[in-house]
Design a protein around this motif. Structure first.
Motif, PDB file in Angstrom:
ATOM      1  N   ILE A  15     -31.793  -8.107 -57.316  1.00  0.00           N
ATOM      2  CA  ILE A  15     -32.629  -7.820 -56.153  1.00  0.00           C
ATOM      3  C   ILE A  15     -34.032  -7.375 -56.535  1.00  0.00           C
ATOM      4  O   ILE A  15     -35.033  -7.898 -56.036  1.00  0.00           O
ATOM      5  N   GLU A  16     -34.126  -6.400 -57.421  1.00  0.00           N
ATOM      6  CA  GLU A  16     -35.443  -5.852 -57.746  1.00  0.00           C
ATOM      7  C   GLU A  16     -36.356  -6.902 -58.374  1.00  0.00           C
ATOM      8  O   GLU A  16     -37.542  -6.984 -58.033  1.00  0.00           O
ATOM      9  N   ARG A  17     -35.813  -7.690 -59.284  1.00  0.00           N
ATOM     10  CA  ARG A  17     -36.644  -8.720 -59.924  1.00  0.00           C
ATOM     11  C   ARG A  17     -37.140  -9.720 -58.894  1.00  0.00           C
ATOM     12  O   ARG A  17     -38.337 -10.061 -58.858  1.00  0.00           O
ATOM     13  N   ALA A  18     -36.246 -10.208 -58.042  1.00  0.00           N
ATOM     14  CA  ALA A  18     -36.632 -11.205 -57.043  1.00  0.00           C
ATOM     15  C   ALA A  18     -37.643 -10.631 -56.048  1.00  0.00           C
ATOM     16  O   ALA A  18     -38.637 -11.285 -55.706  1.00  0.00           O
ATOM     17  N   ALA A  19     -37.401  -9.417 -55.585  1.00  0.00           N
ATOM     18  CA  ALA A  19     -38.315  -8.800 -54.622  1.00  0.00           C
ATOM     19  C   ALA A  19     -39.688  -8.559 -55.242  1.00  0.00           C
ATOM     20  O   ALA A  19     -40.721  -8.763 -54.598  1.00  0.00           O
ATOM     21  N   ASP A  20     -39.708  -8.153 -56.507  1.00  0.00           N
ATOM     22  CA  ASP A  20     -40.973  -7.917 -57.188  1.00  0.00           C
ATOM     23  C   ASP A  20     -41.775  -9.212 -57.318  1.00  0.00           C
ATOM     24  O   ASP A  20     -42.983  -9.239 -57.064  1.00  0.00           O
ATOM     25  N   GLU A  21     -41.090 -10.300 -57.691  1.00  0.00           N
ATOM     26  CA  GLU A  21     -41.787 -11.576 -57.864  1.00  0.00           C
ATOM     27  C   GLU A  21     -42.305 -12.112 -56.533  1.00  0.00           C
ATOM     28  O   GLU A  21     -43.444 -12.580 -56.439  1.00  0.00           O
ATOM     29  N   LEU A  22     -41.487 -12.050 -55.495  1.00  0.00           N
ATOM     30  CA  LEU A  22     -41.930 -12.528 -54.188  1.00  0.00           C
ATOM     31  C   LEU A  22     -42.998 -11.607 -53.601  1.00  0.00           C
ATOM     32  O   LEU A  22     -43.953 -12.069 -52.975  1.00  0.00           O
ATOM     33  N   GLY A  23     -42.838 -10.319 -53.823  1.00  0.00           N
ATOM     34  CA  GLY A  23     -43.806  -9.367 -53.301  1.00  0.00           C
ATOM     35  C   GLY A  23     -45.181  -9.518 -53.910  1.00  0.00           C
ATOM     36  O   GLY A  23     -46.188  -9.117 -53.297  1.00  0.00           O
ATOM     37  N   SER A  24     -45.258 -10.125 -55.091  1.00  0.00           N
ATOM     38  CA  SER A  24     -46.558 -10.327 -55.732  1.00  0.00           C
ATOM     39  C   SER A  24     -47.448 -11.269 -54.926  1.00  0.00           C
ATOM     40  O   SER A  24     -48.665 -11.305 -55.124  1.00  0.00           O
ATOM     41  N   ALA A  25     -46.854 -12.014 -54.008  1.00  0.00           N
ATOM     42  CA  ALA A  25     -47.630 -12.889 -53.126  1.00  0.00           C
ATOM     43  C   ALA A  25     -48.201 -12.120 -51.926  1.00  0.00           C
ATOM     44  O   ALA A  25     -48.834 -12.720 -51.051  1.00  0.00           O
TER      45      ALA A  25
END
Length: 199
Positions: free
Chosen positions: A11-21
């Motif tokens: 979860i954290e990795r995916a949210a961090d990557e998507l949140g970078s947008a």
């Protein structure tokens, strides 16, 4: 249930990557993985996404519960593609959210890939078998199941609200984004044209 829980490890990795947008809302669009750890687990999942992604977050199970409450639903029929072990956990989650699940029926499909192969027509046919005339609404579970094409027809056939994991998630995202109530309401009520604009 093992696969559903395994998804939560990333979860954290995916949210961090998507949140970078710099998105305004992140949607965790898996029903089973967002109910598999119960009501408290859904809340914790949403908080993890918001913290890692630095944005608002929506989970499918949370969206479904919110949508059903918005519609004033108390008694519920549920159609799923799942095995019985997941159906039991889903019923437990919905019970905790204040709904009386008077019927839940699953297709007993073990592999997620095979769920995606179910046609909208097959979904509609199974939904009819899961319907209960004493229910206030029908919920068709799983974002991997194609439902958008059949919600309006089923609603007209049953004369009761019919929502799915996908329609509820879309509705919750629109609400989180502050979209006009008319658009969100059209999605919530299964309006085919409104849903097709979003997919």
């Amino acid at each position: 249930t093992a696969d559903s829980k395994a998804m939560l490890q990333h979860i954290e990795r995916a949210a961090d990557e998507l949140g970078s947008a710099r998105v305004d809302v992140l949607a965790f669009a898996c029903t089973a993985s967002s109910f598999v750890e119960g009501d408290a687990g859904e809340t914790a999942l949403r908080q993890r996404i918001e913290q890692a992604g630095h944005s608002l977050a929506v989970t499918t199970s949370g969206a479904v519960a919110a949508a059903l409450h918005q519609l004033g639903v108390q008694r519920l029929a549920v159609a799923t593609p799942y095995l019985d072990e997941l159906n039991i956990l889903e019923k437990t989650y919905l019970d905790a959210e204040g709904f009386e699940v008077i019927k839940i029926a699953g297709m007993h499909i073990a592999e997620a890939f095979d769920i995606g192969k179910v046609t909208p027509q097959e979904t509609a046919e199974f939904a009819r078998s899961a319907w209960h005339p004493e229910a206030d609404a029908l919920f068709i579970s799983c974002t991997n199941l194609r439902t958008i094409e059949v919600l309006q027809d089923l609603k007209e056939e049953f004369g009761k609200p019919v929502i799915s994991s996908n329609s509820a998630t879309c509705w919750a995202c629109l609400r989180a984004l502050g979209c006009e109530d008319a658009q969100a309401d059209a999605v919530l009520h299964g309006n085919a044209a409104a849903l097709q604009q979003l997919v």
